[in-house]
Design an enzyme around this catalytic site. Sequence first.
Site, PDB file in Angstrom:
ATOM      1  N   THR A   3      -3.138   5.439  -4.150  1.00 49.24           N
ATOM      2  CA  THR A   3      -2.054   6.245  -3.589  1.00 49.24           C
ATOM      3  C   THR A   3      -0.765   6.067  -4.382  1.00 49.24           C
ATOM      4  OG1 THR A   3      -1.632   4.492  -1.979  1.00 49.24           O
ATOM      5  CG2 THR A   3      -2.984   6.315  -1.262  1.00 49.24           C
ATOM      6  N   THR A   4      -0.476   4.832  -4.795  1.00 45.63           N
ATOM      7  CA  THR A   4       0.738   4.604  -5.570  1.00 45.63           C
ATOM      8  C   THR A   4       0.634   5.313  -6.916  1.00 45.63           C
ATOM      9  OG1 THR A   4       0.710   2.427  -4.567  1.00 45.63           O
ATOM     10  CG2 THR A   4       2.379   2.818  -6.232  1.00 45.63           C
ATOM     11  N   ASP A  42      -9.185  -0.193   0.979  1.00 40.35           N
ATOM     12  CA  ASP A  42      -9.141   0.308  -0.395  1.00 40.35           C
ATOM     13  C   ASP A  42     -10.438  -0.041  -1.115  1.00 40.35           C
ATOM     14  OD1 ASP A  42      -6.630   1.118   0.202  1.00 40.35           O
ATOM     15  OD2 ASP A  42      -5.590  -0.108  -1.275  1.00 40.35           O
ATOM     16  N   ASP A  49       0.829  -1.191   0.000  1.00 45.02           N
ATOM     17  CA  ASP A  49       0.000   0.000   0.000  1.00 45.02           C
ATOM     18  C   ASP A  49       0.876   1.259   0.000  1.00 45.02           C
ATOM     19  OD1 ASP A  49      -2.589   1.173   0.191  1.00 45.02           O
ATOM     20  OD2 ASP A  49      -2.131   1.693   2.264  1.00 45.02           O
TER      21      ASP A  49
HETATM   22  P1  ADP Z   1      -2.687   2.093  -6.071  1.00 50.59           P
HETATM   23  O1  ADP Z   1      -2.048   2.335  -4.730  1.00 50.59           O
HETATM   24  O2  ADP Z   1      -2.400   3.209  -7.009  1.00 50.59           O
HETATM   25  O3  ADP Z   1      -4.123   1.754  -5.974  1.00 50.59           O
HETATM   26  P2  ADP Z   1      -2.324  -0.628  -6.862  1.00 50.59           P
HETATM   27  O4  ADP Z   1      -1.149  -1.462  -6.516  1.00 50.59           O
HETATM   28  O5  ADP Z   1      -3.601  -0.917  -6.198  1.00 50.59           O
HETATM   29  O6  ADP Z   1      -1.898   0.866  -6.670  1.00 50.59           O
HETATM   30  O7  ADP Z   1      -2.506  -0.750  -8.434  1.00 50.59           O
HETATM   31  C1  ADP Z   1      -3.520  -0.093  -9.112  1.00 50.59           C
HETATM   32  C2  ADP Z   1      -3.365  -0.310 -10.602  1.00 50.59           C
HETATM   33  O8  ADP Z   1      -3.469  -1.690 -10.927  1.00 50.59           O
HETATM   34  C3  ADP Z   1      -4.463   0.405 -11.372  1.00 50.59           C
HETATM   35  O9  ADP Z   1      -3.892   1.089 -12.449  1.00 50.59           O
HETATM   36  C4  ADP Z   1      -5.344  -0.737 -11.845  1.00 50.59           C
HETATM   37  O10 ADP Z   1      -6.014  -0.441 -13.051  1.00 50.59           O
HETATM   38  C5  ADP Z   1      -4.369  -1.859 -12.013  1.00 50.59           C
HETATM   39  N1  ADP Z   1      -5.004  -3.176 -11.928  1.00 50.59           N
HETATM   40  C6  ADP Z   1      -5.752  -3.673 -10.925  1.00 50.59           C
HETATM   41  N2  ADP Z   1      -6.187  -4.918 -11.227  1.00 50.59           N
HETATM   42  C7  ADP Z   1      -5.702  -5.225 -12.443  1.00 50.59           C
HETATM   43  C8  ADP Z   1      -5.780  -6.365 -13.321  1.00 50.59           C
HETATM   44  N3  ADP Z   1      -6.462  -7.436 -12.959  1.00 50.59           N
HETATM   45  N4  ADP Z   1      -5.131  -6.298 -14.496  1.00 50.59           N
HETATM   46  C9  ADP Z   1      -4.427  -5.214 -14.838  1.00 50.59           C
HETATM   47  N5  ADP Z   1      -4.308  -4.114 -14.085  1.00 50.59           N
HETATM   48  C10 ADP Z   1      -4.928  -4.111 -12.901  1.00 50.59           C
HETATM   49 MG    MG Z   2      -5.108   0.128  -5.301  1.00 51.31          MG
END
Ligand code: ADP
Ligand code: MG
Length: 537
Positions: A96-97, A391, A63
Amino acid sequence: MTNTIQPIFIMPEGTQRSSGKNAQRNNIMAARMVAESVRTTLGPKGMDKMLVDSLGDITVTNDGVTILQEMNIEHPSAKMVVEVAKTQEQEVGDGTTTAVVLAGELLKKAEELLDQDIHPTVIARGYRLAAERAMAILDGCSKGITEHDDDVLRQIAMTAMTGKGAETAKDKLADLAVKAVKQVMEKQGGKNEIDAENIKIEKKVGGSIDDSELVQGIVVDKERVHPQMPRLLKATTIALVDSAVEIKSTEMDAKIQITDPSQMQAFIDQEENMLKHMVEKIIRSGAKAVFCQKGIDDIAQHYFAKAGIYAVRRVKKSDMEALAKATGASVVTNLDDLSPTDLGRGTVEEVRVGDDDMTYVKECQNPKAVTLLVRGSTEHIVDEIKRAVDDAIGDVIAVLRNGKAVAGAGAAEVELARNLRSFADSLSGREQLAVRAFADAVEVIPRTLAENAGLDPIDVIAELKAAHDHGYNLVGIDVFSGKPIDAWQAGVIEPLKIKTQAVSSASEVAIMILRIDDVIAATSGKRDMPPMPNMEM
Ligand code: ADP
Ligand code: MG
């Protein structure tokens, strides 16, 4: 007459100052390092980080905001980027990332423009134009979602949890998250009002993730203080007290000289009497259950049990607040002030969860209060699941509040970049370059998703762009197969708010950092400039 020039000091001695290009480059570098440190965690294939604090406590997480908070970043402009993550966490609870990585990339692209001797204010103006236009573009590629679209809501919750510790039970957790949010939602004048504070997430180590459940009411991780207290009180009266039901020991060391045994007895009786008095005040208010934020003395426990009162001690402050909101009780500090109007209502029961007893307060005055009880086999797992569920809940709330969602997996970003480029073409002058740089920067999200999945980012971006140029504007990258997919159909869906918030806070911080050309730091005992964040993180 000699003409010597005296140096003039306008600031206290020892003040650190760096200005011009130096200041700018340092700030950009520090901010980019923050982004770099969380970059590898982005997306379902992102890696986790292990953080060990000064006490040796370990956090394993994916996270963004948690990582940055634990890192104790000190550099001033790096801190500004951490603030972006915090804002994102507050406003949406997810993304957040994304926000931080985007801020880093915007600054990287700005640096390239600075190298071409483009003035920071021109870049700032271009970025502002691009960010404004981005809101409209993102809105244009979003779809309407209502509370009746259960499947989509579940997919949104699952997208939030993909790749996190909650992965194995994400169907079930997504279902619970959607149910929880829908339960606290209220329709007000055609709008969905959701008070996120009505949803409490409680952790309990033991059992498996699958044992997680949604409880109507508040779950407090405490047992009743005395085995002879009732286990269940239906529709009862509840007092919340935030002072101790104990005799305070004096601050000073007092010595009592006792010369005969009866004095000893008198002393003990006196103490007992005082405690009895305190308990009586609570009984007189009509309360049948007491939640105390501080301690309850053994003797007081005994009196409570005798009076058939359910008492719990050392309740967390946040739990007290949740209980107050749910039961309608007010938290009382001075027992003399406790009156029947301060009491709340609900059913209080001790329930065995795993190997421990917890207190459930159900059928509350405010039926909106719910608790999502998260289970998992170890402390670290439960913590990470809680963050993932947080989240998910944040995303479902965000989508129901503004009723719009976009395709994830990089689809929204590729579409945004494409539209920003045509917007740039409509501009003249140097802002055009800045808007184009902004468009390139946005592509960092699909690029990083690909990189983190071990794919070739150049190929992936080329394929996605080609698809979008042919009008397939929902196409993103399937990080598992490495092929482009219709992200919406594949159920990779995110709230529009994640993207708009990330773009606006990332561009704001990038602009702010760009506009700084002078850093004047007072020496607060420390002689050096604050250290840079550690690249190795
Ligand atoms: P954040 O802290 O920004 O939410 P995450 O590690 O949760 O970071 O990653 C979010 C990103 O991962 C988003 O751009 C989302 O569209 C992408 N994502 C989530 N699930 C999938 C999936 N099954 N396939 C491809 N991309 C995904
Ligand atoms: Mg996320």
